[in-house]
Design a protein around this motif. Structure first.
Motif, short mmCIF file in Angstrom:
data_model
loop_
_atom_site.label_atom_id
_atom_site.label_comp_id
_atom_site.label_asym_id
_atom_site.label_seq_id
_atom_site.Cartn_x
_atom_site.Cartn_y
_atom_site.Cartn_z
N LEU A 204 0.86 -1.20 0.03
CA LEU A 204 0.15 0.15 -0.14
C LEU A 204 0.82 0.89 0.14
O LEU A 204 0.47 2.06 -0.64
CB LEU A 204 -0.80 0.07 1.08
N LEU A 205 1.85 1.21 0.89
CA LEU A 205 2.71 2.24 0.87
C LEU A 205 3.36 2.67 -0.55
O LEU A 205 3.40 3.96 -1.11
CB LEU A 205 4.13 2.32 1.76
N GLU A 206 3.87 1.63 -1.41
CA GLU A 206 4.40 1.94 -2.46
C GLU A 206 3.26 2.30 -3.60
O GLU A 206 3.60 3.06 -4.47
CB GLU A 206 5.12 0.75 -3.13
N GLY A 207 2.19 1.61 -3.56
CA GLY A 207 1.17 1.75 -4.29
C GLY A 207 0.36 3.38 -4.56
O GLY A 207 0.40 3.74 -5.38
N LEU A 208 0.51 3.94 -2.96
CA LEU A 208 0.01 5.21 -2.87
C LEU A 208 1.07 6.21 -3.56
O LEU A 208 0.53 7.22 -3.92
CB LEU A 208 -0.44 5.63 -1.14
N ILE A 209 2.42 6.10 -3.29
CA ILE A 209 3.30 6.87 -3.86
C ILE A 209 3.10 6.80 -5.48
O ILE A 209 2.77 8.06 -6.09
CB ILE A 209 4.74 6.62 -3.48
#
Ligand SMILES: Cc1cc2nc3c(=O)[nH]c(=O)nc-3n(C[C@H](O)[C@H](O)[C@H](O)COP(=O)(O)O)c2cc1C
Length: 388
Positions: A204-209
């Protein structure tokens, strides 16, 4: 010399763009909710009872994407209120199917229903929208159901006033077990939690960026965003909606500069877009984790229900001292939009994604709201007090 001062000016401008965007998505803690203006229906000659006006005021404190407040109401009789979609306020670029508009209206309905209890009323809600583009969204009948204590009423008022979007100052602390179980119980089976540092939390962290970067590079999305950013105080006071620098925590000289020199063109600049991504990276790396609220979203009713559940969850979180920052980009953009169910091993669709955690300073919401009189779509000026 001339060239030098020009470059100093542009360097300062770039620095301030940075400050603004770093703080974009961060909330300042000033108490500027326009409560006095918000309770103005009576003054404007709309003859509704004070209790209905107060109930509507609390309804308007609901969250909405870009703070567009895409709601209207029609007062049919002293007991019957219709909640309507204001299609002039929807976001065709980030929300082409009005999915988030329906969620925002659901949150409005939930606040209305909770505020009714302050006055010993029960809100009987019938969702009438068949499509997320229908103007008529819900039909609400207010029935007397017995008074609550003044202590409980005060608690409800306080709770509804204190919910808000928090975007900065999150601590890197895990969610307390008792807080997590309380959130999971608020909307059973539909709240999913992914701690920062867990494999799904990392996804989620990478996807949100990446999804934020994708959106920031879409001109139409930025253009739409620029139409909802109220850089100047005068504009914010005029519209009482949208995203203000104050909501981003910009104050003092920086606030003065932004309000005088920034405009919708600033949002289209490369520096602004790049800084957006840098800000998002910092935001997602600092929190306890991410909450995903699910539902089928198969029709308008289920989206409105998600909005009501979102608001219940958010009110519970703020009661527990947790802060919430919705981040919708993975749900709005491909490929994340289509892969989320599989990657998170869900059995139905994510409707909201929320960064959550704790902050050091007590949270105080600052987003503006249009006054109650401006959301009433009716020429009925004869509605009197509720039948006692
Ligand atoms: C459906 C929905 C989607 C939202 N998406 C975002 C988002 O992607 N990023 C963000 O910073 N805030 C998001 N928000 C929060 C709104 O910007 C916020 O509710 C609004 O500005 C009013 O401020 P308040 O929540 O402090 O009252 C969203 C809210 C809703 C209801």
């Amino acid at each position: 010399m001339k060239t030098r001062s020009k470059s100093i000016f542009f360097i300062s401008l770039a620095a301030l763009v940075t400050v603004f965007v770093v703080l974009l998505g961060s909330s300042g803690r000033h108490n500027s909710r326009n409560k006095v203006i918000a309770m103005d229906a009576k003054e404007k000659g709309i003859n509704i009872s004070e209790e209905i006006e107060e109930i509507l005021y609390y309804a308007t404190l609901a969250p909405s994407s870009h703070n567009a407040q895409m709601w209207k109401i029609r007062i049919v009789s002293p007991e019957i209120i219709e909640v309507l979609l204001d299609s002039k306020r929807t976001l065709s670029e980030v929300d082409p199917l009005n999915r988030e508009a329906m969620i925002s209206l659901g949150a409005f309905i939930e606040n209305l229903s909770q505020a009714a209890r302050i006055h010993g009323l029960h809100a009987e809600i019938t969702i009438v929208a068949e499509s997320s583009f229908d103007e008529r969204v819900a039909h609400i009948r207010l029935e007397r159901s017995g008074m609550i204590t003044s202590k409980d009423a005060a608690e409800l008022r306080r709770n509804l006033s204190l919910r808000g979007t928090s975007r900065r100052g999150f601590k890197n602390e895990p969610l307390k077990e008792e807080h997590l179980s309380s959130l999971l119980m608020t909307v059973p089976g539909k709240v999913h939690y992914y701690p920062l540092g867990s494999p799904k939390g990392q996804y989620l962290l990478e996807g949100l960026i990446a999804s934020n970067e994708k959106q920031a590079n879409r001109d139409n999305v930025q253009k739409e965003l620029s139409q909802w950013i109220r850089f100047s105080k005068r504009e914010a006071e005029k519209t009482e909606d949208g995203l203000t620098p104050q909501m981003m925590g910009i104050k003092g000289i920086a606030g003065w500069f932004v309000s005088h020199f920034f405009n919708s063109d600033t949002v289209m600049k490369d520096s602004f877009r790049k800084q957006t991504v840098t800000t998002v990276r910092k935001q997602v790396e600092n929190c306890s984790g991410f909450i995903v609220l699910t539902d089928s979203g198969k029709d308008a009713a289920s989206l409105i229900r998600s909005g009501m559940e979102l608001e219940r969850l958010w009110l519970k979180a703020s009661q527990l001292g947790l802060v919430i920052h919705p981040m919708s980009q993975m749900i709005e953009e491909y490929p994340w939009k289509s892969e989320l169910v599989g990657k998170l091993e869900l059995d139905t669709l994510p409707q909201m994604m929320l960064r959550t955690g704790y902050i050091d300073t007590p949270f105080e919401p600052v987003s503006r709201r249009r006054p109650v009189s401006s959301i009433i779509e009716t020429d009925i000026r004869t509605i009197s007090t509720m039948n006692k």
